[in-house]
Enzyme design. Sequence first.
Site, short mmCIF file in Angstrom:
data_model
loop_
_atom_site.label_atom_id
_atom_site.label_comp_id
_atom_site.label_asym_id
_atom_site.label_seq_id
_atom_site.Cartn_x
_atom_site.Cartn_y
_atom_site.Cartn_z
N LYS A 20 18.22 -41.91 -45.76
CA LYS A 20 18.52 -43.29 -46.14
C LYS A 20 19.85 -43.37 -46.89
O LYS A 20 20.69 -44.23 -46.61
CB LYS A 20 17.41 -43.87 -47.01
CG LYS A 20 16.15 -44.19 -46.25
CD LYS A 20 15.09 -44.74 -47.20
CE LYS A 20 13.85 -45.18 -46.48
NZ LYS A 20 12.86 -45.77 -47.41
N ALA A 36 15.62 -43.76 -51.48
CA ALA A 36 14.31 -43.37 -51.99
C ALA A 36 13.24 -43.67 -50.95
O ALA A 36 13.39 -44.58 -50.14
CB ALA A 36 14.01 -44.10 -53.29
N ASP A 37 12.16 -42.89 -51.00
CA ASP A 37 11.03 -43.14 -50.13
C ASP A 37 9.77 -42.62 -50.80
O ASP A 37 9.80 -41.58 -51.47
CB ASP A 37 11.21 -42.47 -48.77
CG ASP A 37 10.38 -43.13 -47.70
OD1 ASP A 37 10.86 -44.13 -47.13
OD2 ASP A 37 9.25 -42.68 -47.45
N THR A 38 8.67 -43.34 -50.61
CA THR A 38 7.39 -42.98 -51.22
C THR A 38 6.32 -42.84 -50.14
O THR A 38 6.27 -43.65 -49.22
CB THR A 38 6.96 -44.06 -52.23
OG1 THR A 38 7.96 -44.18 -53.24
CG2 THR A 38 5.63 -43.72 -52.88
N GLY A 73 10.62 -39.40 -53.11
CA GLY A 73 11.86 -38.64 -53.04
C GLY A 73 13.01 -39.56 -53.37
O GLY A 73 13.00 -40.74 -53.00
#
Length: 155
Positions: A20, A36-38, A73
């Site tokens: 991203k 960011a990623d969850t 992350g």
Amino acid sequence: LGDVYKRQPDKIVRELAFLKAKAVAASEEDALVIGADTIVAAEGKVLGKPHSREEAFSMLSMLQGKTHQVYTGVCILSAKGQESLFFERTDVTFFPLTQEEIWNYIHEEKPFDKAGSYGIQGKAAVFVEKIQGDFFNVVGFPAARFIRKLRTLEK
């Protein structure tokens, strides 16, 4: 993303955050870029965002009465070419839930934009028996750790 989901949750979120950030950085040369990623991990499975009410019900049924992990992350790319890539993990334990509680939540909250089908900051807060780790990570962004990492980058 191909085979990214065959990896461990911490590696998945770091790679997604990196991808991203890189995508944005390609068109924003002089900017500080944050990706960011969850995801939620439970019973050896990675749970992203549900695509249907039935999938949301399945996810919440899997989580009820058990402990699961929330991984976020984060990738920071500075205009000077510096990079910081990290992840945060938080353990969340849900109380046992009835099918009626789960369906009511799905109809009231519309969980389709939330990893694992729930938002701890909303009505799902009453599902949580305990949390070990960063609450804000479960919301979707580990703010305190992010600020500490940001401070390590050269200004």
